[in-house]
Write an enzyme that holds these catalytic residues in place. Structure first.
Site, PDB file in Angstrom:
ATOM      1  N   LYS A 182       0.262  -6.409  -3.968  1.00  0.00           N
ATOM      2  CA  LYS A 182       0.606  -6.700  -2.574  1.00  0.00           C
ATOM      3  C   LYS A 182       0.010  -5.753  -1.522  1.00  0.00           C
ATOM      4  CE  LYS A 182       4.080  -5.425  -0.161  1.00  0.00           C
ATOM      5  NZ  LYS A 182       3.693  -5.355   1.266  1.00  0.00           N
ATOM      6  N   GLY A 234       2.750   4.968  -1.900  1.00  0.00           N
ATOM      7  CA  GLY A 234       3.473   4.471  -0.412  1.00  0.00           C
ATOM      8  C   GLY A 234       4.368   5.834  -0.226  1.00  0.00           C
ATOM      9  N   SER A 235       5.500   5.418   0.806  1.00  0.00           N
ATOM     10  CA  SER A 235       6.578   6.435   1.200  1.00  0.00           C
ATOM     11  C   SER A 235       7.383   7.074  -0.299  1.00  0.00           C
ATOM     12  CB  SER A 235       7.552   6.139   2.039  1.00  0.00           C
ATOM     13  OG  SER A 235       8.121   4.969   1.663  1.00  0.00           O
ATOM     14  N   THR A 236       7.819   7.995  -0.015  1.00  0.00           N
ATOM     15  CA  THR A 236       8.778   8.490  -1.211  1.00  0.00           C
ATOM     16  C   THR A 236      10.122   7.926  -1.392  1.00  0.00           C
ATOM     17  OG1 THR A 236       7.908  10.791  -1.087  1.00  0.00           O
ATOM     18  CG2 THR A 236      10.043  10.622  -2.042  1.00  0.00           C
ATOM     19  N   GLU A 237      10.570   7.350  -0.047  1.00  0.00           N
ATOM     20  CA  GLU A 237      11.782   6.762   0.087  1.00  0.00           C
ATOM     21  C   GLU A 237      11.794   5.292  -0.683  1.00  0.00           C
ATOM     22  OE1 GLU A 237      12.109   5.856   4.209  1.00  0.00           O
ATOM     23  OE2 GLU A 237      14.210   4.406   3.712  1.00  0.00           O
ATOM     24  N   GLY A 239       9.348   4.663  -3.133  1.00  0.00           N
ATOM     25  CA  GLY A 239       9.075   4.985  -4.573  1.00  0.00           C
ATOM     26  C   GLY A 239      10.613   5.222  -5.165  1.00  0.00           C
ATOM     27  N   GLU A 256       2.692   7.031  -6.458  1.00  0.00           N
ATOM     28  CA  GLU A 256       1.737   8.178  -5.805  1.00  0.00           C
ATOM     29  C   GLU A 256       2.573   8.191  -4.414  1.00  0.00           C
ATOM     30  OE1 GLU A 256      -0.148   9.958  -6.918  1.00  0.00           O
ATOM     31  OE2 GLU A 256      -1.094   8.746  -8.711  1.00  0.00           O
ATOM     32  N   CYS A 290      -1.721  10.823   2.340  1.00  0.00           N
ATOM     33  CA  CYS A 290      -0.629  11.447   1.364  1.00  0.00           C
ATOM     34  C   CYS A 290      -0.815  12.937   1.250  1.00  0.00           C
ATOM     35  CB  CYS A 290       0.031  10.723   0.318  1.00  0.00           C
ATOM     36  SG  CYS A 290      -1.395  10.140  -0.730  1.00  0.00           S
ATOM     37  N   GLU A 387       7.209  14.785   6.070  1.00  0.00           N
ATOM     38  CA  GLU A 387       6.066  14.422   5.696  1.00  0.00           C
ATOM     39  C   GLU A 387       5.811  13.640   7.227  1.00  0.00           C
ATOM     40  OE1 GLU A 387       4.887  11.151   3.358  1.00  0.00           O
ATOM     41  OE2 GLU A 387       2.709  12.079   3.154  1.00  0.00           O
TER      42      GLU A 387
END
Lengths: 476, 331
Positions: A182, A234-237, A239, A256, A290, A387
């Site tokens: 996706k 993508g974003s840590t959130e 993730g 990542e 990133c 970030e």
């Protein structure tokens, strides 16, 4: 008269964007089962480029089934046969690189100079690199005849749409897995063009499936019970949400995520090259990286000299039309991202850091943010901790190597770091102490398919690229 | 465009004088030169390559071509040079394109000292300078009195600019002060009886110095000694001007200007043959030093064959068609 560069726009004629695209499942393009669509716009002009399908849970199921069916044959192929397909894909990417570069710049807003000179060469290089591994997996260090995992569900971000696709798909296919990928909601087009490349290469149906959609599509894919491996950038959130979803299942996962890299400049650094490295570290791809060097840690004794040089250099950055071959900084990818960058930069000012940006005229249409520098930043400021994912550099200072290490590591993230010094022994000493997945010395933001990439702490787990990148797709 | 000789302000002279102690003795000079920031070769080359990808089109290209022509030191440095050959070159320098009198004239004609008088006479009233390579060019292997006599001879014959070569042997063996003193003495030999002086360009032969650190050190060394211009090479060795070396020298000039207020010119020489290459150099100047250096007073191309390519590209811009080598003169 001054030496003004006349506009040198890359032609859009090389790319033919259809008014609408379906989902690519089992080798065919088809509309979403419930007929839902969304628009993708060019961030530099807000022009609607095309309409793409919004994949539903049923579509995810259909794609995973197609991938499962294709897996039997694909994984049974000799490695050398899989390699042939990957080499073919790599060559087609090279042949169509101008078209893909223009498309990427249109859909993402990144300057053509970067999509042409950085993204596309790396995309092809990743397919070539993993094509080379496909028949050598017995010798990769994971025992004789390591087996693929099955169906890989992959979700990629909008900052390097095609490059992240390559990082995900190339190792998955080389090791015998099949893929449901996706792309990001704001940058779906190059993945759809890649689907066409798969057909052009004669890749068996169902080996690669592309589902466009928003976060709900990604969530459904990650949660699908018949997916064996989840790969996310993508974003840590997001993730963390994915980690919660797959916890307790037997799915393998690599993440990542974000970063807040320290770019550490010592007083004996090669100053001119350090300035280039700082610029490349934070303003490359509008700072949508990133592993961007978003925290400049500069030794106090050279702070003034370095900042003068950096500001002088920033004044020569050219912001504007991504398709102009002389543009250095393109558009911010979306209105949402621009709002986030603006809010964090405002927070920096409110918390007492000093803001500086070169005088530059920004286009009126589209999403733009001038390259920005904050001095007087401390570890306590939000702009030193969160970030920003935009062209905003926070400058901190240090006095000793120990302090540099302590400040560099004092972050929830740990994706990358840079060290600038003429002293080789100090580079090695620091590289051992820094808690980051990638450490560049006297350079920054250099990527190579043979080099593993990945982070510590909230920057994620697992490695992509290199021999290490194979492990994430093998049952070892 | 008229070429002027720099006149430094009082403030600049003062700041330069305050740097005098770095040249007080060999040890001080060595400490200073070795204390300059290092050069990372990979990064320098990458930056030069990136600047080389600027896409210069239409009006910007027309501007760059005329600017490049006006910055050329049109050069003949052959053992076989004759007065006739030099006069032909001078004629070309005045009217580079016989079919188009709007083409700008070049900055200077560069010849050996014995041809200076001939060139001076041929160029009388044109405003084009005569540059002469002196100091036992190109090897520079002669006793200092010989080099100084060579310089005085060229100046006496009417040279407006002296291109001297440094003693690479002395530099490579670490005798920096000897190189410094030699440049200073040649600079003094450039002074004419009326008190005016020929412009001094100092040639490093960067291909023989090899490392980028050496190039940065020698640039500072020459500027401290009073060079009006710093020049990459003689054009007589295997490796001459390269974009990274020129970029490094531009950066040194920028830093020297920031430190002392003294403006120094830069001249890449040897191997620059095409319009495309010349434009890459102009882009480097534009983005490193900016507008103040984008004139023949402060940037030159040492070249003999570059001019014809510039003229052909100029004709192409004017007519939309390529003409070919028979539509420019061979000299």
């Amino acid at each position: 008269m001054t030496f003004d560069y006349a506009p040198a726009p890359e032609s859009r004629a090389v790319v033919d964007i259809a008014p609408s695209y379906g989902l690519f499942v089992d080798g065919e393009f088809a509309p979403a089962s419930d007929g839902k669509v969304f628009k993708t716009v060019s961030p530099s002009s807000e022009e609607v480029l095309s309409e793409v399908a919004q994949a539903s849970g049923d579509d995810v199921d259909r794609a995973v089934k197609a991938a499962r069916k294709a897996f039997e044959k694909w994984s049974a192929l000799p490695g050398a046969e899989r390699a042939k397909y990957l080499f073919r894909i790599a060559r087609i990417i090279q042949e169509r690189s101008r078209e893909l570069a223009v498309l990427e710049s249109l859909d993402n807003g990144k300057p053509i100079r970067e999509s042409r000179d950085a993204d596309l060469p790396l995309v092809a290089a990743h397919f070539f690199y993993y094509a080379g591994w496909a028949d050598k997996l017995d010798h990769a260090g994971y025992g004789p005849n390591p087996r693929p995992l099955g169906v890989a569900g992959q979700v990629i971000p909008w900052n390097f749409p095609l490059l992240m696709l390559a990082w995900k798909i190339a190792p998955a296919l080389a090791t015998g897995n099949t893929v449901v990928l996706k792309p990001a909601e704001t940058t779906p087009l190059s993945a759809l063009f890649f689907a066409d490349i798969c057909r052009q290469a004669g890749l068996p149906k169902g080996v690669v499936n592309i589902l466009t959609g928003d976060g709900s599509t990604g969530a459904a894919l990650v949660a699908h019970p018949d997916v064996n491996k989840v790969a996310f950038t993508g974003s840590t959130e997001v993730g963390k949400a994915i980690a919660r979803t797959v916890a307790g299942t037997d799915k393998k996962v690599t993440l990542e995520l974000g970063g807040k890299a320290a770019n550490i400049v010592f007083d004996d650094a090669p100053i001119d090259q350090a300035v280039e490295g700082i610029v490349n570290g934070i303003f490359f791809n509008q700072g949508h990286v990133c592993c961007a060097g978003s925290r400049l840690l500069v030794q106090e004794s050279v702070q003034d000299e370095l900042l003068d040089a950096l500001k002088r250099r920033m004044q020569t950055l050219r912001v504007g039309d991504p398709l102009d071959k002389n543009t250095d900084i393109g558009a911010i990818n979306s209105a949402e991202q621009l709002a986030r960058i603006t809010a964090l930069a405002d927070a920096g000012e409110a918390e007492g850091a000093e803001r500086w940006a070169p005088a530059c005229e920004l286009p009126t249409a589209g999403y733009w943010f001038a390259p920005t520098l904050f001095t007087g930043v401390t570890q306590a400021h939000r702009i030193a901790r969160e970030e920003i994912f935009g062209p905003v550099l926070s400058v901190l200072t240090f006095r000793t190597p120990e302090e540099a290490v302590a400040k560099a590591n004092n972050t929830p993230y740990g994706l990358s770091a840079g060290i600038w010094t003429e002293k080789g022994s100090r580079i090695l000493w620091m590289a051992n102490k820094l808690r980051a997945g990638v450490i560049w010395s006297n350079t920054f933001n250099k990527f190579d398919p043979a080099s593993p990439f990945g982070g510590y702490k909230e920057s994620g787990y697992g490695r992509e690229g290199g021999r290490h990148g194979l492990e994430a797709y093998l049952n070892v | 465009m008229p070429i002027t000789v720099p006149a430094y302000g009082k403030e600049a002279a003062g700041r330069l004088a305050s740097m005098a102690d770095v040249t007080a003795d060999d040890g001080a000079l060595r400490r200073f030169l070795h204390g300059l920031p290092g050069v990372d070769a990979v990064g320098l080359q990458a930056r030069a390559a990136t600047l080389g990808t600027r896409s210069i089109k239409t009006t910007a290209k027309a501007y760059a071509i005329d600017l490049a022509i006006s910055m050329i030191d049109l050069t003949t440095l052959e053992g076989a040079d004759t007065p006739g050959k030099v006069r032909a070159l001078c004629a070309k320098g005045v009217h580079p394109d016989p079919t188009d009198r709007t083409a700008p004239k070049v900055a200077a004609i560069c010849v050996y000292p014995d041809m200076v008088a001939t060139a001076k006479e041929a160029l009388a009233g044109s405003g084009i300078h005569v540059a002469s390579v002196a100091t036992a060019f190109p090897a520079g292997r002669a006793a200092l009195p010989v080099k100084l006599a060579d310089t005085r001879d060229a100046v006496a014959a009417g040279a407006d600019e002296i291109d001297m070569v440094i003693d690479r042997g002395a530099f490579l063996s670490g005798r920096y002060l000897a190189v410094f003193e030699e440049i200073k003495q040649v600079k003094e030999a450039c002074v004419r009886p009326d008190g005016s002086a020929a412009h001094l360009k100092v040639i490093f032969e960067t291909g023989e110095l090899e490392t980028y650190d050496n190039v940065r050190r020698v640039s500072w060394l020459a500027m401290l000694a009073g060079a009006d211009f710093i020049k990459t090479s003689t054009g007589k060795v295997a490796v001459n001007a390269t974009p990274p070396v020129t970029l490094l020298m531009l950066e040194a000039v920028r830093d020297f200007h920031a430190a002392t207020g003294v403006q120094v010119g830069v001249k890449p020489a040897g191997g620059i043959r095409t319009t495309k290459d010349a434009i890459k150099y102009l882009v480097m100047v534009n983005e490193t030093l900016g507008e103040p250096w984008l004139t023949a007073d402060w940037f030159r191309f040492g070249a003999s064959s570059l001019l014809n390519d510039l003229l052909m590209q100029r004709q192409k811009l004017g007519t939309g068609r390529y003409s070919g080598p028979d539509y420019v003169t061979v000299d």
